[in-house]
Design a protein around this motif. Sequence first.
Motif, short mmCIF file in Angstrom:
data_model
loop_
_atom_site.label_atom_id
_atom_site.label_comp_id
_atom_site.label_asym_id
_atom_site.label_seq_id
_atom_site.Cartn_x
_atom_site.Cartn_y
_atom_site.Cartn_z
N GLY A 91 0.80 -1.18 -0.15
CA GLY A 91 0.02 -0.04 0.08
C GLY A 91 0.86 1.33 -0.13
O GLY A 91 0.10 2.31 0.21
N CYS A 92 1.94 1.36 -0.24
CA CYS A 92 2.74 2.35 -0.49
C CYS A 92 2.45 3.34 -1.63
O CYS A 92 1.94 2.80 -2.68
CB CYS A 92 4.32 2.25 -0.42
SG CYS A 92 5.26 1.26 0.90
N SER A 93 2.36 4.64 -1.46
CA SER A 93 2.04 5.61 -2.44
C SER A 93 3.16 5.68 -3.39
O SER A 93 4.21 6.24 -2.87
CB SER A 93 1.57 6.84 -1.58
OG SER A 93 1.22 7.86 -2.75
N MET A 94 3.01 5.20 -4.38
CA MET A 94 4.04 5.11 -5.48
C MET A 94 3.80 6.05 -6.73
O MET A 94 2.68 6.20 -6.93
CB MET A 94 4.15 3.83 -6.26
CG MET A 94 4.37 2.52 -5.36
SD MET A 94 5.92 2.54 -4.51
CE MET A 94 6.84 1.98 -5.86
N THR A 95 4.97 7.10 -6.88
CA THR A 95 4.59 8.18 -7.84
C THR A 95 6.07 8.14 -8.59
O THR A 95 6.82 7.48 -8.49
CB THR A 95 4.52 9.55 -7.08
OG1 THR A 95 6.00 9.73 -6.35
CG2 THR A 95 3.71 9.38 -5.93
N GLY A 96 5.94 9.07 -9.76
CA GLY A 96 6.92 9.06 -10.57
C GLY A 96 6.69 8.68 -12.06
O GLY A 96 7.10 9.79 -13.17
N PRO A 97 6.33 7.33 -12.31
CA PRO A 97 6.29 7.32 -13.66
C PRO A 97 5.19 7.83 -14.34
O PRO A 97 4.21 8.32 -13.96
CB PRO A 97 6.23 5.58 -13.74
CG PRO A 97 6.30 5.36 -12.28
CD PRO A 97 6.34 6.53 -11.38
N GLU A 98 5.35 7.77 -15.93
CA GLU A 98 4.38 8.36 -16.64
C GLU A 98 3.06 7.35 -16.48
O GLU A 98 1.85 7.86 -16.41
CB GLU A 98 4.79 8.26 -18.17
CG GLU A 98 3.89 8.83 -19.12
CD GLU A 98 4.53 8.84 -20.43
OE1 GLU A 98 3.66 8.56 -21.38
OE2 GLU A 98 5.80 9.14 -20.76
N ASP A 99 3.15 6.13 -16.24
CA ASP A 99 2.07 5.32 -16.03
C ASP A 99 1.66 5.45 -14.66
O ASP A 99 2.41 4.75 -13.93
CB ASP A 99 2.52 3.83 -16.52
CG ASP A 99 1.27 2.84 -16.10
OD1 ASP A 99 0.27 3.39 -15.87
OD2 ASP A 99 1.48 1.72 -15.79
N ALA A 100 0.45 5.97 -14.16
CA ALA A 100 0.33 6.08 -12.96
C ALA A 100 0.08 5.05 -12.23
O ALA A 100 0.14 5.00 -10.76
CB ALA A 100 -1.08 7.08 -12.98
N ASP A 101 -0.41 4.07 -12.80
CA ASP A 101 -0.59 2.63 -11.96
C ASP A 101 0.63 1.84 -11.96
O ASP A 101 0.53 0.89 -11.18
CB ASP A 101 -1.57 1.91 -12.79
CG ASP A 101 -2.86 2.45 -12.91
OD1 ASP A 101 -3.18 2.99 -11.73
OD2 ASP A 101 -3.64 2.23 -13.91
N ILE A 102 1.60 2.19 -12.36
CA ILE A 102 3.27 1.71 -12.33
C ILE A 102 2.84 0.18 -12.66
O ILE A 102 3.38 -0.83 -12.04
CB ILE A 102 3.81 1.69 -10.88
CG1 ILE A 102 3.58 3.43 -10.41
CG2 ILE A 102 5.24 1.35 -11.10
CD1 ILE A 102 4.24 3.71 -9.31
N THR A 103 2.35 -0.18 -13.84
CA THR A 103 2.17 -1.40 -14.56
C THR A 103 3.31 -1.34 -15.49
O THR A 103 3.57 -2.67 -16.14
CB THR A 103 0.87 -1.74 -14.97
OG1 THR A 103 0.55 -0.89 -16.07
CG2 THR A 103 -0.05 -1.78 -13.97
N ARG A 104 3.73 -0.16 -16.15
CA ARG A 104 4.85 -0.17 -17.03
C ARG A 104 5.62 0.84 -16.83
O ARG A 104 5.38 1.73 -15.79
CB ARG A 104 4.08 0.34 -18.28
CG ARG A 104 2.97 -0.49 -18.78
CD ARG A 104 2.23 0.02 -20.26
NE ARG A 104 3.06 -0.09 -21.31
CZ ARG A 104 3.05 -1.34 -21.97
NH1 ARG A 104 2.35 -2.40 -21.79
NH2 ARG A 104 4.02 -1.31 -23.19
#
Length: 485
Positions: A464-477
């Motif tokens: 459940g960490c709030s992950m940010t940064g990538p262009e893909d907001a879901d961080i599947t890619r």
Amino acid sequence: MKPLSQERAPIYEALDSFQKMRVVPFDVPGHKRGRGNPELAALLGEQCVRMDVNSMKPLDNLCHPVSVIREAEELAAEAFGAAHAFLMVGGTTSAVQSMVLSVVGRGEKIILPRNVHRSVMGAMVLCGAIPVYIDPACDDRLGIPLGMSVSAVERAIRENPDAKAILVNNPTYYGICSDLRRIVQLAHAHGMLCLADEAHGTHFYFGENLPVSAMAAGADMAAVSMHKSGGSLTQSSLLLCGPAMSEGHVRQIINLTQTTSGSYLLLSSLDISRRNLALRGKEAFARVVELAEYARREINAIGGYYAFSRELCNGDSIYDFDPTKLSVNTLQVGLAGIEVYDLLRDEYDIQIEFGDLGNILAYLSIGDRPREIERLVGALSEVRRRFGGSEAGLMKQEYIEPDVAVSPQDAFYAEHESLPIMETEGRVCSEFVMCYPPGIPILAPGERITREILDYIVYAKDKGCSMTGPEDADITRLNVLKGRY
């Protein structure tokens, strides 16, 4: 100009005088003292929207201050023991980036720990500097990166004598401090500047028996988050400079990226907060330390939790510790830090600063009271009783050593392609991936993606960490550089 007195707040005083005038506003902002946006005025209050004004002669101009803002900056410099101080309205992110952009350019090296805030990485994307990372030691029990050892700094200087500067976290998010005085001495002895990210160290300048502040240690620049422990409004910050830095040059760098429409709400909050700390900071932060020490004793008495402090100090990678930081390891309770973070918020209406894989941080400052500490301690005890279990299967927040293949700027702007995240192993990342807070990148542009990093990202997402940064907001890619590097 009136003589300097820490009892004064020149920006606030100018705004107060302005409010007593019957000036007809044919300038921006367009809400015209709130009349054009009654819902906003109702939310924030009429006094607030009346003070949301634009730069004008009686109120000075942030880009080129000559009167009340200039005086406020001189007062800040005096209060913090700096040669120059700059009021910043883009958060400490803008202060950090201005600090880095002031001392390194494209192709020039800067020595720094890898556990820096994303704003440092962003500055290197902007200016093209080359990072020389010092891998911090890790505490096996806590699973957190520590400070920079002096021997590691010496080795980095020896191997990179052409580096322009050394950047130090003072302190880290968890409260850990490196031997800043010694690092400053090493930098200066080798013709390098020393910069400090003091996002979490405002109180070092005003409290007693706290770690040394950057300016007192002789650092050349420091970015200070007044809105964190200093009590000003969110997004307001200071950039401090020592005598070796050119005030005019730094101002030019700041003006490259900082808004030309500085918020007087933020500016006046910096002015008032500086005055408050200068007059009452010593007593205020003594109370904060007392609260933190009491909270540590009570939390450690619960069992399972470990609220750590200066007992960690080893004279090197943990040279000192900020006793106001209520950092708590949760693994022996059988819960990841982020799980405790979520439970405190969802079950007990307690919002702490952050939770990572093994720790939480409850941020204490001048606005806290004993009753809130009691509530936090009681909630942590309940969390252990209701939700605790075995620590088996929990991952520690281990530091992962980066493999830098390309400079951050080159990687960020290079041709890239998007791939499913689990197909990126061995490729070079072209974007950021981080848990926020604290905003320390797991991956930065130019770093090679390893299986260990991918496992870490998947685990952090699952917890459940709030992950940010990538262009893909879901961080599947993830975006990776085309071709092999």
